[in-house]
Design a protein around this motif. Structure first.
Motif, short mmCIF file in Angstrom:
data_model
loop_
_atom_site.label_atom_id
_atom_site.label_comp_id
_atom_site.label_asym_id
_atom_site.label_seq_id
_atom_site.Cartn_x
_atom_site.Cartn_y
_atom_site.Cartn_z
N PHE A 1 34.72 49.36 -23.45
CA PHE A 1 34.94 48.25 -22.51
C PHE A 1 34.44 48.63 -21.11
N TYR A 2 34.73 49.86 -20.72
CA TYR A 2 34.29 50.35 -19.42
C TYR A 2 32.77 50.27 -19.30
N LYS A 3 32.07 50.78 -20.32
CA LYS A 3 30.60 50.77 -20.29
C LYS A 3 30.06 49.34 -20.28
N GLU A 4 30.72 48.44 -21.01
CA GLU A 4 30.29 47.05 -21.04
C GLU A 4 30.41 46.40 -19.65
N VAL A 5 31.55 46.56 -19.03
CA VAL A 5 31.75 45.96 -17.69
C VAL A 5 30.82 46.62 -16.69
N GLN A 6 30.70 47.94 -16.77
CA GLN A 6 29.81 48.65 -15.86
C GLN A 6 28.38 48.13 -15.96
N GLY A 7 27.93 47.88 -17.18
CA GLY A 7 26.58 47.34 -17.39
C GLY A 7 26.42 45.95 -16.80
N PHE A 8 27.41 45.09 -17.02
CA PHE A 8 27.35 43.75 -16.43
C PHE A 8 27.36 43.82 -14.91
N MET A 9 28.16 44.73 -14.35
CA MET A 9 28.20 44.89 -12.89
C MET A 9 26.83 45.33 -12.37
N ARG A 10 26.24 46.28 -13.05
CA ARG A 10 24.94 46.81 -12.63
C ARG A 10 23.86 45.72 -12.65
N ASP A 11 23.93 44.84 -13.66
CA ASP A 11 22.89 43.84 -13.83
C ASP A 11 23.18 42.52 -13.12
N ALA A 12 24.39 42.35 -12.61
CA ALA A 12 24.78 41.06 -12.00
C ALA A 12 23.94 40.75 -10.77
N GLN A 13 23.52 39.47 -10.69
CA GLN A 13 22.72 39.02 -9.55
C GLN A 13 23.22 37.70 -8.99
N SER A 14 23.72 36.85 -9.85
CA SER A 14 24.14 35.51 -9.41
C SER A 14 25.66 35.40 -9.38
N ASN A 15 26.14 34.35 -8.75
CA ASN A 15 27.59 34.10 -8.75
C ASN A 15 28.11 33.96 -10.18
N ALA A 16 27.31 33.32 -11.04
CA ALA A 16 27.71 33.15 -12.44
C ALA A 16 27.87 34.51 -13.11
N ASP A 17 26.99 35.46 -12.80
CA ASP A 17 27.09 36.81 -13.35
C ASP A 17 28.38 37.48 -12.89
N TYR A 18 28.69 37.34 -11.61
CA TYR A 18 29.90 37.96 -11.08
C TYR A 18 31.16 37.29 -11.63
N GLU A 19 31.08 36.00 -11.87
CA GLU A 19 32.21 35.30 -12.50
C GLU A 19 32.42 35.82 -13.93
N LYS A 20 31.32 36.09 -14.62
CA LYS A 20 31.40 36.62 -15.98
C LYS A 20 32.09 38.00 -15.96
N VAL A 21 31.72 38.83 -14.99
CA VAL A 21 32.34 40.15 -14.86
C VAL A 21 33.84 40.00 -14.61
N THR A 22 34.20 39.10 -13.71
CA THR A 22 35.61 38.86 -13.39
C THR A 22 36.38 38.43 -14.62
N MET A 23 35.80 37.54 -15.40
CA MET A 23 36.44 37.06 -16.63
C MET A 23 36.57 38.19 -17.66
N LEU A 24 35.54 39.00 -17.78
CA LEU A 24 35.55 40.10 -18.72
C LEU A 24 36.64 41.12 -18.35
N ILE A 25 36.76 41.43 -17.08
CA ILE A 25 37.80 42.35 -16.63
C ILE A 25 39.18 41.78 -16.98
N ALA A 26 39.37 40.50 -16.74
CA ALA A 26 40.65 39.85 -17.06
C ALA A 26 40.95 39.93 -18.56
N GLU A 27 39.94 39.72 -19.38
CA GLU A 27 40.12 39.80 -20.84
C GLU A 27 40.50 41.21 -21.27
#
Length: 129
Positions: free
Chosen positions: A23-49
């Motif tokens: 899970f850590y590696k998955e979120v870390q990867g999304f954080m590294r690749d995030a560029q848009s608000n939608a990407d950051y929202e996805k990270v926020t949702m993933l952390i909550a899950e």
């Protein structure tokens, strides 16, 4: 949105890591690749899950060892011995998953943080919650 998500990730990374390193590696990867608000929202949702999942014993032990690194240079020997005694008990436990971090080790982390302050760890939900 980027700054808020980065702050969220900083406060939740050890909690996520203790749920499972995958899970850590998955979120870390999304954080590294995030560029848009939608990407950051996805990270926020993933952390909550991930936060809703139980702690995996093996991942929790590894995370606790990682967090110990913040204390190891300043900790007294008695504190080190007690911490690793608690960690050994957790490692030898029959439970593979925990809904919450075991109370005694959580309380001891709070004690260590109070005795050996770390600004970074003080913002972590892993110890505060």
């Amino acid at each position: 949105m980027k700054k808020e998500t980065e702050q969220l990730w900083a406060s939740e990374k050890y909690t996520v890591m203790a749920k499972g390193y995958n899970f850590y590696k998955e979120v870390q990867g999304f954080m590294r690749d995030a560029q848009s608000n939608a990407d950051y929202e996805k990270v926020t949702m993933l952390i909550a899950e991930v936060k809703e999942k139980p702690f995996e014993r093996r991942a929790l032990c590894n995370t606790l060892e990682h967090v110990w690194g913040y204390f190891k240079k300043s900790a007294e020997e008695v504190d080190k011995e007690h911490f690793f005694s608690l960690l050994k008990t957790l490692r030898e436990s029959d439970a593979a998953y925990y809904e919450e971090m075991p109370y005694e080790i959580h309380l001891y982390l709070q004690y260590l943080l109070q005795k050996y302050p770390s600004e970074y760890l003080s913002r972590s939900s892993f110890i505060k919650n």
